[in-house]
Structure formats: structure tokens, C-alpha cells
Write a protein that holds these residues in place. Structure first.
Motif, PDB file in Angstrom:
ATOM      1  N   ILE A  69       0.865  -1.181   0.000  1.00  0.00           N
ATOM      2  CA  ILE A  69       0.000   0.000   0.000  1.00  0.00           C
ATOM      3  C   ILE A  69       0.898   1.226   0.000  1.00  0.00           C
ATOM      4  CG2 ILE A  69      -1.831   1.248   1.210  1.00  0.00           C
ATOM      5  CD1 ILE A  69      -2.587  -1.401   2.546  1.00  0.00           C
ATOM      6  N   ARG A  70       0.647   2.157  -0.930  1.00  0.00           N
ATOM      7  CA  ARG A  70       1.477   3.364  -1.031  1.00  0.00           C
ATOM      8  C   ARG A  70       0.608   4.610  -0.892  1.00  0.00           C
ATOM      9  NH1 ARG A  70       3.439   0.313  -5.212  1.00  0.00           N
ATOM     10  NH2 ARG A  70       2.425   1.627  -6.761  1.00  0.00           N
ATOM     11  N   LEU A  71       1.182   5.606  -0.243  1.00  0.00           N
ATOM     12  CA  LEU A  71       0.546   6.911  -0.089  1.00  0.00           C
ATOM     13  C   LEU A  71       1.496   7.961  -0.615  1.00  0.00           C
ATOM     14  CD1 LEU A  71      -1.755   8.679   0.984  1.00  0.00           C
ATOM     15  CD2 LEU A  71      -0.662   8.625   3.228  1.00  0.00           C
ATOM     16  N   ASP A  72       1.078   8.635  -1.675  1.00  0.00           N
ATOM     17  CA  ASP A  72       1.910   9.656  -2.324  1.00  0.00           C
ATOM     18  C   ASP A  72       3.288   9.080  -2.689  1.00  0.00           C
ATOM     19  OD1 ASP A  72       2.367  12.110  -3.442  1.00  0.00           O
ATOM     20  OD2 ASP A  72       2.862  13.120  -1.561  1.00  0.00           O
ATOM     21  N   GLY A  73       3.290   7.851  -3.193  1.00  0.00           N
ATOM     22  CA  GLY A  73       4.514   7.216  -3.661  1.00  0.00           C
ATOM     23  C   GLY A  73       5.320   6.501  -2.593  1.00  0.00           C
ATOM     24  N   ARG A  74       4.922   6.616  -1.317  1.00  0.00           N
ATOM     25  CA  ARG A  74       5.695   6.030  -0.219  1.00  0.00           C
ATOM     26  C   ARG A  74       4.970   4.810   0.334  1.00  0.00           C
ATOM     27  NH1 ARG A  74       6.316   8.671   5.747  1.00  0.00           N
ATOM     28  NH2 ARG A  74       4.105   8.979   5.280  1.00  0.00           N
TER      29      ARG A  74
END
Length: 366
Positions: A69-74
Motif C-alpha cells: 500500500i502506497r501513499l503519495d509514492g511512499r
């Protein structure tokens, strides 16, 4: 893989995510989903379909068994909830009962070590956004359900997150208040440019509020589309049945090409339909037709299908009349007609003809 509208700007990404609680049975199965920055996406489905588990994995309250799972690429799989910077709104409000409204909103700011003057400014702004500026000194017990939910929303927004998650936030409210807050939440999310992931089992809520809707069943996304496409062009029989009211007739494909197919109904009549997930002659199929696409005593022109029907019920519902008919051996065929001054009332036992255009009729999996 199901993608966001602009693949390069996916703000939230699930990549081959799975979740099992017992090591054997998957409640989320190989989920691939991208959500664009600023998008309002609703996860819709019945109880046990996996939608809430997906939300909880994104929030950090559940851990994915497999996938990323990624949030804003992280990647955020191993980041604890309080460090993800995500706002949360729950059905039960989750307000601290011993704190005032202002103290409830101050708490997430204090955790982030924001100074007192900045805290006060942010609290005032958040309360004004939800039209609760005069309630800062009250305790949650002194507020109505709708007011408490507005405070819960303000608390989720007060630290200005880029992502807000909402889990059945309006489920405990009455119909009129729920509809009011649907529009307020949607407008606020778009005004602030916040990415919103919203979980509900209410189809009307999903269609009203969302930029796109992901329909879940059995741990998988059955269809991901804007609300109008989801309703008008369901891709399988589950989506057609789950989203809105829907008429079904069963039959067998007798002729098919890329754009149309002929279906022989179980009752013997033949009708044309749009082939959605049928591919060959001899396949059994479920025909899907929305109640508002059907006319009684139709005036639709030479291309329309007409069938004979028997009136079973004729119900006045204010803006529409709802007629239940016996059609092709089924007793659950519904027609909705707009309330007009020249509407002729129908009586049980009356024989009528009904019709629809072939493009409004979809041949789906049985």
C-alpha cells in the motif's frame, strides 16, 4: 489492474494486496486499485465484502497479509496509524465525551505539537467549515447526532490532512439529515481538494457523493467506474442487482455478434440485448433492464421490444408510480413511471403491453 484516471498521479495505491485473518481464507483477494489526488472514491458493497478491511489497512489498523500500500509514492505498510497523517471519520463519531468540542479538535493538533495560537486558529477554521462555530464550548452529550458527526468531520480536517477516510459516517442518522450531510461532505472535500475514501453499503449514498465507486463482493472489486457508468452499464449480474433497482429475465443466447445478441427467454420469447459478458450461442444469460427504461403501452418506435404483461400491483409513491407486473413467467418485474396529470391508474389483473429499447437491455452472466 484497475487504474486511476491519471496513472501518473495516483495518490493512494493498493498493489496486489491480500488480507487473511486465519491464514487460509482471504477476505481481500489480490486488490489492485489506484486513487487520484483529490478524488472522492467510495468503496461500496454488502457486509463481509472486504471494503471496510481495505479501509482499515489503508488507515493502518489492519496489516496486509500480502502486497503493498502506497501513499503519495511512499510504502506505508509498516508505518503506524498516527504517523500516516490521515484523517478518520467513523459511524459512532468516536468523540471524547469528557472533552469540549474545542478540546476534541485540539487533541490531534497537540499530538502534532502545534502551538496554542495556531491550534486556536485551526480549530476556529475547522468548526466554521462544518457550520459549528458557536459550539466550541459544548460537550458531545449536549449535541444531536448530526452535530456530533459534523464535529467528528471537523476533527478529521483540523490538522489539514491530504487524505480522509470515512467508515459509514452517516449510517446512524435519519434520512433527511443524511442527505443534507452527503452534499456538505462532498462539497467540502472538493473545495479543500482532499482525497477521500468513503466506505458504505448504501447504494444511493455512493452514487450521490462519489467521483468513482468501487463495488466490492467476495473480497474483490467487481466494477470500478463513475456513478452514472456503474448504474447504466453494469459489467456483471452482481453489480446490476446491487446498484439500484433492476429487472431480470433469464434465457439462452441464440445469436450473437460484437454489438448485439438475440436471447430466447425461458418463457419462449426472443429479444435483442447488448452482450456484456456472454460470448457464444448456447450460453445461459441474465437479462438486465432498469425499471425506468420500461414503458407501459409503449410509444418507442419500430425497434422497441414489446411483451405482454399482467398488472399485479400499482403503487402511488408521490413523484412516481411503481407497477409490479407478471412478465415472461416472473412476478417481480417493476416499471417506474413519472407522475403525470394524464397518468392512467392500472388495476390488478389488467393486461398491458410493455416495451423498451434494445440498447437498454444487457445480457449478463447468469
Amino acid at each position: 489492474m484497475l487504474k486511476a484516471r491519471d496513472d501518473q498521479h495516483a495518490f493512494v495505491a493498493f498493489e496486489r494486496v491480500q488480507k487473511s485473518y486465519d491464514g487460509e481464507n482471504l477476505v481481500v483477494k489480490d486488490l489492485n486499485l489506484d486513487i487520484a489526488r483529490g478524488e472522492f472514491l467510495t468503496m461500496l458493497g454488502p457486509s463481509g465484502s472486504g471494503k471496510t478491511t481495505c479501509l482499515m489497512m489503508l488507515a493502518g489498523f489492519e496489516t496486509a497479509t500480502h502486497g503493498e500500500i502506497r501513499l503519495d509514492g511512499r510504502e506505508i505498510n509498516n508505518i503506524p496509524p498516527h504517523k500516516r497523517g490521515i484523517g478518520m471519520v467513523f459511524q459512532n463519531y468516536a468523540l471524547f465525551p469528557h472533552m469540549s468540542v474545542a478540546e476534541n479538535l485540539s487533541f490531534p493538533l497537540e499530538v502534532r505539537k502545534i502551538g496554542k495560537s495556531d491550534r486556536e486558529a485551526k480549530i476556529k477554521r475547522a468548526l466554521d467549515m462544518v457550520q459549528m462555530g458557536d459550539f466550541a464550548g459544548r460537550r458531545p452529550a449536549q449535541l444531536s447526532g448530526g452535530q456530533q458527526q459534523r464535529i467528528a468531520l471537523a476533527r478529521a480536517l483540523v490538522f489539514e490532512p491530504e487524505l480522509v477516510l470515512m467508515d459509514e459516517p452517516l449510517g446512524a442518522l435519519d434520512k433527511q439529515l443524511r442527505e443534507t450531510l452527503q452534499f456538505e461532505i462532498t462539497n467540502l472535500a472538493h473545495q479543500l481538494g482532499i482525497t477521500t475514501v468513503y466506505v458504505t453499503h448504501d447504494q444511493t449514498e455512493a452514487l450521490t457523493m462519489s467521483d468513482r465507486v468501487a463495488v466490492f463482493d467476495d473480497g474483490r472489486i467487481q466494477q470500478l467506474a463513475p456513478p452514472d457508468e456503474l448504474y447504466e452499464q453494469p459489467q456483471n449480474s452482481f453489480v446490476a442487482q446491487f446498484i439500484g433497482e433492476n429487472n431480470t429475465l433469464t434465457g439462452t443466447v441464440s445469436k450473437i455478434d460484437a454489438r448485439t445478441c438475440v436471447v430466447r427467454l425461458d418463457s419462449g420469447e426472443e429479444i435483442d440485448a447488448v452482450p456484456v459478458n456472454v460470448t457464444e450461442v448456447g450460453e445461459t444469460t441474465l437479462i438486465s433492464i432498469r425499471p425506468e427504461r420500461v414503458e407501459i403501452d409503449p410509444q418507442l418506435g419500430p425497434n422497441a421490444h414489446t411483451l405482454q404483461a399482467e398488472v399485479l400491483e400499482f403503487i402511488y409513491m408521490g413523484d412516481v408510480f411503481r407497477t409490479r407486473l407478471r412478465v415472461a413467467g416472473r412476478d417481480d418485474f417493476i416499471v417506474k413511471t413519472r407522475n403525470r396529470a394524464d397518468q392512467v391508474r392500472l388495476n390488478p389483473g389488467q393486461q398491458v403491453s410493455i416495451g423498451w429499447l434494445p440498447q437498454d437491455c444487457r445480457a449478463l452472466d447468469r
